[in-house]
Structures are given as structure tokens and as C-alpha cells.
Design an enzyme around this catalytic site. Structure first.
Site, PDB file in Angstrom:
ATOM      1  CB  SER A 181      -0.902   0.007   1.236  1.00  9.03           C
ATOM      2  OG  SER A 181      -0.175   0.417   2.387  1.00  9.03           O
ATOM      3  CG  ASP A 182       1.611   5.753  -1.360  1.00 14.63           C
ATOM      4  OD1 ASP A 182       2.526   5.915  -0.524  1.00 14.63           O
ATOM      5  OD2 ASP A 182       1.563   6.415  -2.412  1.00 14.63           O
ATOM      6  CD1 TRP A 183       1.653   7.490   5.688  1.00 16.59           C
ATOM      7  CD2 TRP A 183       3.814   6.978   5.545  1.00 16.59           C
ATOM      8  NE1 TRP A 183       2.213   7.749   6.901  1.00 16.59           N
ATOM      9  CE2 TRP A 183       3.541   7.443   6.853  1.00 16.59           C
ATOM     10  CE3 TRP A 183       5.105   6.599   5.216  1.00 16.59           C
ATOM     11  CZ2 TRP A 183       4.528   7.548   7.829  1.00 16.59           C
ATOM     12  CZ3 TRP A 183       6.080   6.708   6.196  1.00 16.59           C
ATOM     13  CH2 TRP A 183       5.799   7.173   7.483  1.00 16.59           C
ATOM     14  N   GLY A 184      -0.253   4.516   4.566  1.00 18.53           N
ATOM     15  CA  GLY A 184      -1.538   4.615   5.247  1.00 18.53           C
ATOM     16  C   GLY A 184      -2.748   4.491   4.361  1.00 18.53           C
TER      17      GLY A 184
END
Length: 742
Positions: free
Chosen positions: A279-282
Site C-alpha cells: 500500500s502507499d503510506w496509510g
């Protein structure tokens, strides 16, 4: 000889297959020993405690969780000392599964290369691959296993701050650059000491956010997605990319992180991707804010079922995935598949054989001090500069010039030349490591040339108090160089701008200096196309210098004085005004196309602005001139299983050697769906000495003529085509027609 080669290749193929079987066996054996909590731990990524390229998250239980085998990967941990320290903690876990260390190594590690968009302006695939190779060598020597690059998003809206991180607006050019960057990062094979895993991002269509706003929604047809936005991802996969990263945006109402169509149907299904998706950050947790998931638990459910393997920083998997499995809502097979994909990469990297193989301080010291890396950065920076204007042969500047005034807020910047997404290394003195533009000019001129300096103004704000000093300084000089643009942190993630004009009072400063009557050269430092109409119309010489990295000052000086003949071509269209964006060269024709720039009556046009851009895609000047002539087609008809050879002569008609990027465009005149007015389908960059001629040849095949029809079938339809050879998308030198027949 051929028989021996074939046998050798066959044996190597069998060996590779056997090795993969061995790794798969090891992965399966390890999986059988793992608890559900340990499996979920492999899907969990935390940041370190030091800022390198992004925010940090303070977690007092981090070390304990590593020891318990509840963390599989970390980011923003750089340097052999720190990576080894965390890896030692992982070796205290029950199963001693090593950590993966990831980092945003976007355009260099310690040796910073130009911004990716600037590198794209070089149109030099070998140089771009070399830049990624150098970055990988330095990063791997510093304990990094994995870079969150390349970004391959097609971007047609310069308001979006992350245009600086990609290759621009064109699918064909973007695909070629994506392939080159993956090859550069990963080298010969994963597990080599100078290789890092590439992470292709952002999957998908992140660059098409509404209004050019970061993280914003994307709404597009499936045909547009398949034909324009996905091909660079496929090219990166074909290059062997180890990992993918999903994107923050929703696409047609479904967040990409929870989008099974993208991740399971296309990436892991149709494309048979065997690596893992992070995933991307969060972004897993952000599906709650999207209004797509009720809470973090539902977000975890959506992400794992859609095909997101690793959770970067949202803690959704860590807190909820084991419970979802125990409840029977998530199959353990889904979890095992994600874990298997991650463990396989750890085995391929050789981390189970030696968890510390990338944490050798002696190798780190040697790699970070390699002078060849700076040489590569200098050459890349030179190739990235685009000469936009050069009236009256203002450039190159004569080395016998007595007095030069260097004016502007960028002249004496050091760290800013590294641009956004530069890695923040501890204990690095950037004033000594980075060559400022002032230092570059001082390195270049002789003792007989006097350099004068005035800052003139800041990048932003309306203070003109220092204009008088700048004008007085300019009056003393034979030539004035003005260095203006954006701050380095005005382009990048979360740096979208509604107004992309040259900021502050910088253009007023240019006007004031121009009023002295002195010859003026303007350098524009930016991470995106800017609007600077007065400057474009009135200043005799303009160089777009982007942010060029460690060797910025030397590269700019080399081009200013003609020691390097500029060869860059724009990878994005430059608008006249913000009201034109999104703007791109390969748009569809309308039912009422404007006949010319002055045609506004009931045609597709603005009544207050020309349709054409200020500077078109593919545009860039040289200190020499080139002549295109003698276009020939091997046939004026082609069957789907045949090819056409396109040839022409290119001659350097100037007085100095120079490089030209010759561009081949095609137009499908009639189709079952509307086709673009022209599309880049090939290019070559070549150097010719003064007076030298060369025959250039391209090949047109079925693949170059194909597109997705209204049934989403990849087809080449019989019909009439136009082939165009140009120096840019708006400067077509040669044309001819041919027909595709059944």
C-alpha cells in the site's frame, strides 16, 4: 555455435527454474511453521525513527514487535549501522525472518540526479538506466533492499505536484522510461550486492486526479485506463519489477487500495504478476476517510481481498487481519498468498542466507565516495536541460566575456538543487557535496572574467527592496544570467498548485533587469511546467534547468558556455495559462476543430486564448541546426503480419556537433473509435558532427497501429494512416501516408 548457445540458454533456464522451485519449497516449509500472528507480521511495514524522505511515526513498542516477529518491513531506515541494528532485533524473533528495508530512492541516493521529469527530458534511455543503476548501487551498499520507485503515472496536469516524479504526459515515452528505470534499479538479478527491488507506482491512474489535486478522485473510461495509463506499468512488469505500490486515489468510485479489478483481475490475473503489492503510506486506513470502509477492520478486509499484500503504516492488518481470518471472513489462503510473495523476495535477495549482506560499512563508504557516480550525475544533468529560446545567438556565452552578473534567488542555493524526494542522509554537509549554480560558474570562468552577484528577490512574496541592487549589478555586466523558479519544495507530494505562474515578483525582477538593455539569459528551476509568458516573449535566451541534483552548478555552467550542447526535449506540454490544463499533445480531434489559431467562431477554441501551448511536447533547441529530408516508406501498404520501414536523412547544418531527438508520430485517420490527432510511436537520439548526415530508420508494425476498440479488444483496424517525422509534436518536418489492409 548456435547449437551450443541454445543448449546453454536451455540449461540456464532449467537452473533458474530449479532455483525458484527450491525457494518456493523453502517458503512453503517456513509458512507451515508460522502462526497467524507471524504471518500478519510479514504484511506489516513500519517507518524508522529518523526522517529520510517523509514523516516518521513514533511507536515505543517497535523494537519489541520486531523481536516478536510482528514486523516484516521497515522504511526510512538508512545506513548500514541502523539497518544492521534493526536486523539484529529481527534475528531475536522465533523464526528469525529478516526484515526488508525500503526507501524512497527516487532520483539518487547520496549522489542526487535530476528530478525524474528532468531526466525524462533527456530522452536518453541508457543515461536514465545508468542513473537508476548508480542510485541502486549506493542504496544497496547502505543497507537498502527496496526502492519505492519508479513512479510511472501519466500526468497531463502540471498543477499536480508529483509530475516532477514521473516521465510526463506520453504513454510511449513513459513506458520506455519505466522499463529503463526498473532495469537500472534491479540490475542483473535480485540478490546482487548492487541491486535493489523496484516498486512501480502508483497503481493506478494517480496522475489523473481531478483538478490536479494530490490524492484526489479519478474518473475515466476503461478504454482510457487500458490504453493511456496502464501501459507504463505493464512495461515495468515486463522489465521484471519485483513489487508494485497501489495509489491513494479512488478510481471510478473504488479506492485503488481496495480495487480488486486493478490488483487481482489485471495485475495478478491477466498480467500474472508474481511479486507483491504494498500500500502507499496509510492508504489502507484512508479507505475509511474515502467513505468506502466503515472502520479500520473493514478497510483491512477490503485491502487483503482486493490484493494488497503489505500494509504500509496504517496498522490495519496488524490489528485486524488475524481476527478476520478467525471469524472466517478472510480465507487463510489469501493471507498465505500475500506472505508467500513477500517471503519469496526475501529469499531471492539472499537475506535468509545472510541477513546482514547489505550492511557492510566498508562497502558503504566506498560506494558513497565513488567519483564515477558524480560523473554520471553530471552527464545526466547536462542532458536534462532544455533550451527553450536562443535569439541572436545569445548562448553559448563567450568565455572571453569580461563581466557576468549572476542574479536571482536560486544562484547560491545548495541543498535546494537536490529537489523534492532527495534522501536526507545524516552527517552530510550539503554545502560541500552539492555544486551550487554560483560555484559552477566560478569553476567554469577564467581569471579574466569578473562575476557579480545580487539576489534580487525571494522566490515568493512581493518584496522588491533588492531590485535596485540587482539592476545596478546588471548595468555593470556584459551579460546577465537570471536564475529564478520554484522553491525545491513547491513541487512534489502534496504540492499541488492552482497557480503555476512563476511565483512571487520574479518576473518583475526579470522585467527590471531587461530594461537595462543588457543581454539576458534566464534559468528556470522547477519541478513542473510553469507559466512565464512575459519572459518567454521578451527574454532572448531561456534554459529550463528543473532541479538537477548534486552536479547542478557544473552542468548548467557547461551548457551556458557551450561545453555541452543542450539536447533536452520537453516530456510535458507547457501551457500558456492555467485555464488550458489539462493540456497534452495527443488529444482527440473534435467535430469542430479550429482551423488555425485565429479561428474561434463555433469551433473548439477559447475566445480569449490560443489553443496551442506555449511550448509543445517534444520541443527543445540546440546550439546547432538540423535538416530533415528524403522521407521514404518501403511500401505504402501493409498487412497485419508485415512491417514498413521508414527512412529519412538527418543532417547537422550548423557549426558545432549536437544531439537531436528525432520523433516518429502516427495518426490513424479513421477508426471505430475516435483516435488522437497524433501519437508518439518511436524516437531516436543521436549525435552528429557539424556537416554530418545520417540515414535514420524506423519500423512500423501492427503493434504500433493497435488500440483498444469499443469492445476493449486490442486491435489494428484496416485503414489509412499518416506517418510524421518531427523535431517535436508541433514541428513536423516530414509526412507520408500508408494503408493497413486485410
Amino acid at each position: 555455435m548456435k547449437k551450443v548457445t541454445t543448449i546453454t540458454l536451455f540449461m540456464l533456464s532449467l537452473l533458474a527454474s530449479a532455483q525458484q522451485q527450491t525457494i518456493d519449497q523453502k517458503v512453503n516449509d517456513l509458512l507451515k511453521k508460522m502462526t497467524i500472528e507471524e504471518k500478519v507480521g510479514q504484511l506489516n511495514q513500519y517507518t524508522g525513527d529518523n526522517q529520510a524522505t517523509g514523516p516518521i511515526t513514533i511507536n515505543p513498542n517497535k523494537q519489541a514487535e520486531i523481536k516478536a516477529g510482528l514486523i516484516g518491513s521497515m522504511l526510512n531506515v538508512i545506513g548500514t549501522k541502523y539497518t544492521r541494528g534493526y536486523q539484529e532485533l529481527a534475528m531475536q524473533s522465533r523464526l528469525k525472518i529478516p526484515l526488508l528495508f525500503g526507501q524512497d530512492v527516487i532520483h539518487g541516493y547520496k549522489t542526487t540526479f535530476p528530478l525524474p521529469l528532468a531526466e525524462a527530458a533527456s530522452w536518453d534511455l541508457a543515461a536514465i538506466e545508468l542513473g537508476a543503476r548508480v542510485a541502486a548501487t549506493e542504496a544497496a551498499a547502505s543497507g537498502i533492499h527496496w526502492t519505492f520507485a519508479p513512479m510511472v503515472d501519466i500526468a497531463r496536469d502540471p498543477r499536480w505536484g508529483r509530475v516532477m516524479e514521473g516521465a510526463g504526459e506520453d504513454t510511449y515515452l513513459g513506458s520506455k522510461i519505466a522499463y529503463a528505470r526498473v532495469k537500472g534499479f534491479q540490475g542483473n538479478k535480485l540478490g546482487d550486492l548492487n541491486s535493489v527491488m523496484a516498486c512501480v507506482k502508483h497503481f493506478a491512474a494517480y496522475g489523473a486526479g481531478v483538478g490536479g489535486r494530490d490524492y484526489n478522485s479519478v474518473d475515466m473510461s476503461e478504454r482510457m485506463l487500458l490504453e493511456t495509463y496502464l501501459p507504463p506499468f505493464k512495461a515495468a512488469l515486463d522489465a521484471g519489477a519485483a513489487t508494485f505500490m497501489n495509489s491513494f486515489n479512488d478510481i471510478n468510485g473504488i479506492p485503488a487500495t481496495g480495487n480488486a479489478h486493478l490488483q487481482r483481475d489485471i495485475l495478478k490475473g491477466k498480467w500474472n504478476f508474481q511479486g507483491f503489492v504494498v500500500s502507499d503510506w496509510g492508504s489502507i486506513g484512508e479507505m475509511v476517510a474515502h467513505g468506502y470502509s466503515k472502520d479500520l477492520k473493514e478497510a483491512a478486509y477490503s485491502a487483503i481481498t482486493a490484493g494488497s499484500d503489505m500494509d504500509m503504516e496504517s496498522n490495519a492488518y496488524r490489528k485486524n487481519l488475524a481476527e478476520l481470518v478467525k471469524e472466517g471472513r478472510v480465507s487463510i489462503d489469501l493471507v498465505d498468498d500475500a506472505v508467500r510473495r513477500i517471503l519469496r523476495k526475501k529469499f531471492e535477495l539472499g537475506l535468509f542466507d545472510d541477513p546482514y549482506k547489505y550492511s557492510d560499512p566498508k562497502r558503504e563508504e566506498k560506494a558513497l565516495a565513488n567519483p564515477e557516480h558524480r560523473k554520471a550525475a553530471l552527464e545526466m544533468a547536462e542532458k536534462s536541460i532544455v533550451l527553450l529560446k536562443n535569439e541572436n545567438q545569445t548562448l553559448p556565452i563567450s568565455k572571453s566575456t569580461k563581466t557576468i552578473a549572476f542574479i536571482g534567488p536560486m544562484v547560491k542555493e545548495y541543498k535546494a538543487n537536490m529537489g523534492f524526494w532527495a534522501v536526507e542522509l545524516p552527517e552530510v554537509n550539503y554545502d560541500k557535496w552539492v555544486v551550487s549554480q554560483w560555484d559552477g560558474l566560478q569553476n567554469k570562468v577564467g581569471k579574466n572574467t569578473k562575476l557579480l552577484y545580487a539576489k534580487g528577490c525571494e522566490v515568493t512574496g512581493d518584496n522588491k527592496d533588492d531590485f535596485a541592487e540587482a539592476v545596478a549589478t546588471a548595468k555593470q555586466a556584459d551579460v546577465v544570467i537570471l536564475s529564478v523558479g520554484e522553491r525545491h519544495d513547491m513541487s512534489g507530494e502534496a504540492k499541488s498548485r492552482s497557480d503555476i505562474h512563476l511565483p512571487g515578483v520574479q518576473e518583475d525582477l526579470i522585467k527590471a533587469v531587461m530594461a537595462t538593455g543588457k543581454p539576458v539569459v534566464v534559468l528556470i528551476n522547477a519541478g513542473r511546467p510553469l507559466v512565464f509568458n512575459w519572459t518567454a516573449d521578451n527574454v532572448p535566451a531561456i534554459m529550463y534547468t528543473w532541479w538537477l541534483g548534486t552536479e547542478a552548478g557544473n552542468a548548467i555552467a557547461n551548457v551556458l558556455f557551450g561545453d555541452y550542447n543542450p539536447s533536452g526535449k520537453l516530456p510535458m506540454t507547457f501551457p500558456r495559462e492555467v485555464g488550458q490544463v489539462p493540456i497534452y499533445y495527443n488529444h482527440f480531434s473534435t467535430g469542430r476543430p479550429a482551423k488555425d489559431e485565429n479561428s474561434t467562431n463555433y469551433v473548439s477554441a477559447y475566445i480569449d486564448l490560443k489553443n496551442s501551448p506555449k511550448f509543445p511536447f517534444g520541443y527543445g533547441l540546440s546550439y546547432t541546426t538540423f535538416e530533415y529530408s528524403g522521407l521514404k516508406l518501403s511500401s505504402n501498404k501493409i498487412k497485419s503480419n508485415e512491417t514498413i520501414k521508414v527512412s529519412f536523412q538527418l543532417k547537422n547544418t550548423g557549426k558545432v556537433a549536437g544531439e537531436e531527438v528525432v520523433q516518429l508520430y502516427l495518426k490513424d485517420k479513421f477508426g471505430s473509435v475516435v483516435r488522437p490527432v497524433l501519437e508518439l510511436k518511436d524516437f531516436q537520439k543521436l549525435k552528429l558532427n557539424a556537416g554530418e548526415s545520417k540515414t535514420i530508420e524506423f519500423t512500423i508494425d501492427k503493434e504500433k497501429l493497435s488500440f483498444y476498440n469499443n469492445k476493449l479488444e486490442w486491435v489494428a483496424e484496416p485503414g489509412d494512416f499518416e506517418v510524421m517525422i518531427g523535431a517535436s509534436s508541433a514541428d513536423i518536418k516530414l509526412k507520408s501516408d500508408f494503408e493497413l489492409v486485410n
